[in-house]
Design a protein around this motif. Sequence first.
Motif, PDB file in Angstrom:
ATOM      1  N   ASN A  51       7.923  -6.921 -17.087  1.00 14.85           N
ATOM      2  CA  ASN A  51       6.750  -6.044 -17.123  1.00 14.85           C
ATOM      3  C   ASN A  51       6.262  -5.721 -15.719  1.00 14.85           C
ATOM      4  O   ASN A  51       5.807  -4.615 -15.444  1.00 14.85           O
ATOM      5  N   TRP A  52       6.318  -6.728 -14.841  1.00 12.01           N
ATOM      6  CA  TRP A  52       5.871  -6.490 -13.448  1.00 12.01           C
ATOM      7  C   TRP A  52       6.739  -5.400 -12.812  1.00 12.01           C
ATOM      8  O   TRP A  52       6.229  -4.514 -12.135  1.00 12.01           O
ATOM      9  N   GLN A  53       8.058  -5.460 -13.074  1.00 13.99           N
ATOM     10  CA  GLN A  53       8.954  -4.439 -12.529  1.00 13.99           C
ATOM     11  C   GLN A  53       8.507  -3.053 -12.970  1.00 13.99           C
ATOM     12  O   GLN A  53       8.380  -2.131 -12.155  1.00 13.99           O
ATOM     13  N   GLN A  54       8.297  -2.933 -14.292  1.00 15.74           N
ATOM     14  CA  GLN A  54       7.857  -1.641 -14.842  1.00 15.74           C
ATOM     15  C   GLN A  54       6.549  -1.199 -14.203  1.00 15.74           C
ATOM     16  O   GLN A  54       6.377  -0.043 -13.812  1.00 15.74           O
ATOM     17  N   PHE A  55       5.608  -2.162 -14.079  1.00 11.38           N
ATOM     18  CA  PHE A  55       4.282  -1.867 -13.523  1.00 11.38           C
ATOM     19  C   PHE A  55       4.421  -1.396 -12.071  1.00 11.38           C
ATOM     20  O   PHE A  55       3.862  -0.379 -11.664  1.00 11.38           O
ATOM     21  N   SER A  56       5.216  -2.102 -11.280  1.00 10.16           N
ATOM     22  CA  SER A  56       5.269  -1.766  -9.847  1.00 10.16           C
ATOM     23  C   SER A  56       6.100  -0.509  -9.579  1.00 10.16           C
ATOM     24  O   SER A  56       6.065   0.028  -8.474  1.00 10.16           O
ATOM     25  N   GLU A  57       6.812  -0.027 -10.617  1.00  8.65           N
ATOM     26  CA  GLU A  57       7.500   1.266 -10.484  1.00  8.65           C
ATOM     27  C   GLU A  57       6.489   2.394 -10.223  1.00  8.65           C
ATOM     28  O   GLU A  57       6.804   3.402  -9.603  1.00  8.65           O
ATOM     29  N   GLN A  58       5.249   2.230 -10.736  1.00  7.67           N
ATOM     30  CA  GLN A  58       4.250   3.304 -10.577  1.00  7.67           C
ATOM     31  C   GLN A  58       3.683   3.347  -9.162  1.00  7.67           C
ATOM     32  O   GLN A  58       2.985   4.283  -8.794  1.00  7.67           O
ATOM     33  N   PHE A  59       3.948   2.293  -8.359  1.00  6.38           N
ATOM     34  CA  PHE A  59       3.356   2.254  -7.013  1.00  6.38           C
ATOM     35  C   PHE A  59       3.956   3.326  -6.112  1.00  6.38           C
ATOM     36  O   PHE A  59       5.166   3.556  -6.155  1.00  6.38           O
ATOM     37  N   PRO A  60       3.153   3.939  -5.277  1.00  3.11           N
ATOM     38  CA  PRO A  60       3.728   4.785  -4.220  1.00  3.11           C
ATOM     39  C   PRO A  60       4.589   3.893  -3.302  1.00  3.11           C
ATOM     40  O   PRO A  60       4.275   2.709  -3.124  1.00  3.11           O
ATOM     41  N   PRO A  61       5.673   4.458  -2.717  1.00  2.00           N
ATOM     42  CA  PRO A  61       6.615   3.638  -1.929  1.00  2.00           C
ATOM     43  C   PRO A  61       5.914   2.790  -0.856  1.00  2.00           C
ATOM     44  O   PRO A  61       6.222   1.613  -0.682  1.00  2.00           O
ATOM     45  N   LEU A  62       4.949   3.379  -0.178  1.00  2.00           N
ATOM     46  CA  LEU A  62       4.304   2.673   0.933  1.00  2.00           C
ATOM     47  C   LEU A  62       3.568   1.427   0.440  1.00  2.00           C
ATOM     48  O   LEU A  62       3.623   0.356   1.054  1.00  2.00           O
ATOM     49  N   LEU A  63       2.918   1.558  -0.701  1.00  2.00           N
ATOM     50  CA  LEU A  63       2.151   0.445  -1.276  1.00  2.00           C
ATOM     51  C   LEU A  63       3.113  -0.673  -1.679  1.00  2.00           C
ATOM     52  O   LEU A  63       2.882  -1.853  -1.394  1.00  2.00           O
ATOM     53  N   LYS A  64       4.222  -0.269  -2.303  1.00  2.00           N
ATOM     54  CA  LYS A  64       5.212  -1.226  -2.759  1.00  2.00           C
ATOM     55  C   LYS A  64       5.720  -2.051  -1.566  1.00  2.00           C
ATOM     56  O   LYS A  64       5.793  -3.278  -1.607  1.00  2.00           O
ATOM     57  N   GLU A  65       6.031  -1.316  -0.489  1.00  2.00           N
ATOM     58  CA  GLU A  65       6.551  -1.935   0.731  1.00  2.00           C
ATOM     59  C   GLU A  65       5.561  -2.961   1.278  1.00  2.00           C
ATOM     60  O   GLU A  65       5.906  -4.090   1.604  1.00  2.00           O
ATOM     61  N   ARG A  66       4.287  -2.523   1.399  1.00  2.00           N
ATOM     62  CA  ARG A  66       3.267  -3.391   2.018  1.00  2.00           C
ATOM     63  C   ARG A  66       3.071  -4.655   1.206  1.00  2.00           C
ATOM     64  O   ARG A  66       2.965  -5.754   1.766  1.00  2.00           O
ATOM     65  N   LEU A  67       2.990  -4.497  -0.136  1.00  2.00           N
ATOM     66  CA  LEU A  67       2.723  -5.672  -0.968  1.00  2.00           C
ATOM     67  C   LEU A  67       3.891  -6.646  -0.906  1.00  2.00           C
ATOM     68  O   LEU A  67       3.682  -7.864  -0.869  1.00  2.00           O
ATOM     69  N   SER A  68       5.114  -6.129  -0.870  1.00  2.00           N
ATOM     70  CA  SER A  68       6.239  -7.074  -0.858  1.00  2.00           C
ATOM     71  C   SER A  68       6.346  -7.740   0.527  1.00  2.00           C
ATOM     72  O   SER A  68       6.621  -8.922   0.634  1.00  2.00           O
ATOM     73  N   ALA A  69       6.048  -6.973   1.588  1.00  2.00           N
ATOM     74  CA  ALA A  69       6.117  -7.566   2.930  1.00  2.00           C
ATOM     75  C   ALA A  69       5.017  -8.614   3.129  1.00  2.00           C
ATOM     76  O   ALA A  69       5.259  -9.692   3.678  1.00  2.00           O
ATOM     77  N   CYS A  70       3.774  -8.306   2.683  1.00  2.00           N
ATOM     78  CA  CYS A  70       2.644  -9.197   2.982  1.00  2.00           C
ATOM     79  C   CYS A  70       2.478 -10.317   1.955  1.00  2.00           C
ATOM     80  O   CYS A  70       2.007 -11.393   2.290  1.00  2.00           O
ATOM     81  N   TYR A  71       2.791  -9.999   0.685  1.00  2.76           N
ATOM     82  CA  TYR A  71       2.464 -10.982  -0.361  1.00  2.76           C
ATOM     83  C   TYR A  71       3.669 -11.368  -1.217  1.00  2.76           C
ATOM     84  O   TYR A  71       3.519 -12.102  -2.195  1.00  2.76           O
ATOM     85  N   GLY A  72       4.832 -10.823  -0.865  1.00  5.58           N
ATOM     86  CA  GLY A  72       6.047 -11.203  -1.580  1.00  5.58           C
ATOM     87  C   GLY A  72       6.016 -10.905  -3.060  1.00  5.58           C
ATOM     88  O   GLY A  72       6.534 -11.667  -3.864  1.00  5.58           O
ATOM     89  N   VAL A  73       5.369  -9.788  -3.445  1.00  9.34           N
ATOM     90  CA  VAL A  73       5.435  -9.410  -4.874  1.00  9.34           C
ATOM     91  C   VAL A  73       6.165  -8.080  -5.001  1.00  9.34           C
ATOM     92  O   VAL A  73       6.142  -7.261  -4.094  1.00  9.34           O
TER      93      VAL A  73
END
Length: 898
Positions: A876-898
């Motif tokens: 479900n998280w995968q599906q949810f994070s698909e809606q993120f704009p690319p920049l947001l996705k990048e920042r969250l994975s770099a800073c918080y590992g999600v």
Amino acid sequence: MYNVISIQWMEWQPDEQGLQQVLQLLKDSQSPNTVTQRAVQQKLEQLNQFPDFNNYLIFVLTRLKTEDEPTRSLSGLILKNNVKAHYQNFPSAVADFIKQECLNNIGDPSPLIRATIGILITTIASKGELQTWPELLPQLCNLLNSEDYNTCEGSFGALQKICEDSSELLDSDALNRPLNIMIPKFLQFFKHCSPKIRSHAIACVNQFIIGRAQALMDNIDTFIESLFALAADEDSEVRKNVCRALVMLLEVRIDRLIPHMHSIIQYMLQRTQDPDENVALEACEFWLTLAEQPICKEVLSGHLVQLIPILVNGMKYSEIDIILLKGDVEEDEAVPDSEQDIKPRFHKSRTVTLQHEGGEGEEGEDIEEDDDDDDDTLSDWNLRKCSAAALDVLANVFRDELLPHLLPLLKGLLFHLDWVIKESGILVLGAIAEGCMQGMVPYLPELIPHLIQCLCDKKALVRSIACWTLSRYAHWVVSQPPDSYLKPLMTELLKRILDSNKKVQEAACSAFATLEEEACTELVPYLSFILDTLVFAFGKYQHKNLLILYDAIGTLADSVGHHLNQPEYIQKLMPPLIAKWNELKDEDKDLFPLLECLSSVATALQSGFLPYCEPVYQRCVTLVQKTLAQAMMYNQHPDQYEAPDKDFMIVALDLLSGLAEGLGGHVEQLVARSNIMTLLFQCMQDTMPEVRQSSFALLGDLTKACFLHVKPCIAEFMPILGLNLNPEFISVCNNATWAIGEISMQMGAEMQPYVGMVLPHLVEIINRPNTPKTLLENTAITIGRLGFVCPQEVAPQLQNFIRPWCTSLRNIRDNEEKDSAFRGICVMIGVNPAGVVQDFIFFCDAVASWVSPKDDLRDMFYKILHGFKDQVGEENWQQFSEQFPPLLKERLSACYGV
């Protein structure tokens, strides 16, 4: 005194002796002697006790043809003032007599008497009498058909005044829609043989354009055709009214003008060069209005080649301007200012704002001061100003497309030998600075040094306009290496601040303030030199420019901040400021700009201001106390006391805020030894919004600086703060909101009893459409802070505010206020995780807006993000994070590992 005759059964006649008394009074009132004037005022008040005194006044105006015109007209004007003040108390016989006399004499042979009767008629009409004087409009319209020119002109004059004063009422059902008859009637008179009548007719119809009166809209094509028919009228007043009509039609019925746009533009190009400056000015407004229309670019680009030279030509000083500006007087620094030269200043109360990404506070929300006023002394709007304003707005529409039409002209102007032409070229350069900046950049390296040279021109008006134009390019100057332009510009501007001409001093001071705002800390290396100049100017300036000098010093303090806190700088700056401070009396309005200036200085100097703070603090408290006392006396006995000027109190409250902010904890002893909290309690309940606005700013600053004095008052203060969470008064609401947030941080859990009186308002405000950005941000911060100290009380509301909360705080820089607010949100999510589920993507976006949160805050974010991810499961998280704009996705994975 004369006897009052009963007027029921016969036409009223004056008593001879009474008439002589009234005439004597009218003669006396034309005397320049103030004692006589005072006696006249008293006599008038006595006579007003007699109901038929007003009959005498109208009698002198309409019947005493043997008297001189000024006396008759004066009699009418005194009557007009009586109508304004006491018409509802006139006996009906008196009112009827006056009305009948007006209508019977509207055709008096004297233009002055006709005009006076017209003013009297419209004053009676605007007293609600249009409804109860049903024969007025039909009779006036009838009199238009009179063979007698005076009657026709007098009636038209009166109708024009009624149309000006009561245009909305005339277009309403209240009067049975008289415009359906009046407008077609007026249109017939566009063809009248007398220019004065043609002019009245257009002026009457013009009153109904902006309001889009239905009767005019029904006849709009006839109106426009009739205007075109008068295009070449030989009378300048008619041409002026035609231009004015077309300018207004451009705003409200552009659809009707578009088919004729080409010929209208050609016409306006001619009229902008009309030999009569009043016509040219009306026509020039056309370009200003056209620039605001979406079709501007499309319809005007083909005409720029003609228009630009006309506007540039209009930007020269006229001979009259030069005489009025004493353009041949080069040195006048020793001549004291006349008091009427000094415009009233309006103090802008403190509003608490937050820092944004990419630059200082937000632009474009508060009303920006207009800096285009390059010659204040002619504060009348004139062709030069209108042409410059038109060029400025067109530069913003066409941007660099304007330059091919301008640059060839500019070369010839800027280096011209005649100073008037050279001066207009410098004004042109300043007017296009905003719109054409991109395209001008390649030319600036040679233009700026030329302008700096113009600062030394032998003509004062050239030096002053060069100051203004250079200030319009300050942003570019500051972006270059300082030695190239900033240093030479500053050196020359400082010399101009000490110019021997007052107009140049003023222009230089204003320009320097703009440069300070752009350069900020770039000025630090030159502080000693700058302060020497500004302090020297103190001893040199006359009254008006001193007020502008305070502003330049205040802006300097705002721009360099704590860098000003050096013993040598304080030694230079403070003695002259304090000397002025001691010189001014408590009732002197010059305190306003001085207090504003000291407020900036105190905030910048911080502890460096300590030696000066006691007398300054005491005086501010006294000013507040005096104003409150005077307001109380006035409220109890309005007939015996004057209403106070509350600006004294507002400025004093703002300086106290500056002291609290600058001195921090050091302000504690001062507060302890004064009754400021009692005074603040009264100020917070003042009827004037600006007083409340400044009170809440001070309350917040005192809360930060010395909460121990605020805390005992919280139970009394909180209900007042709650009442002021009313977004009708944006700035009051904003400051009250901010203060509640500061109080929450100090109160901690003890805030709990007060959550109920503020939270519902805050939630409502954050969800309101069209709420200004500053207010949204402060509301979000305060909700977060309330939630941080009382999570159990606030968290249940989460889903009602989380989405607007996140969107309003994503653009704010990392700072203390944002930090405490986000901690609050995290704590509330811990209490009520369900409240955020629906809008979790907004929360993710807001978290990603942090550049470097403190470690423990980052951990809170980490826990919430991972908790949510674990809760919904990987897929479900995968599906949810698909809606993120690319920049947001990048920042969250770099800073918080999600």
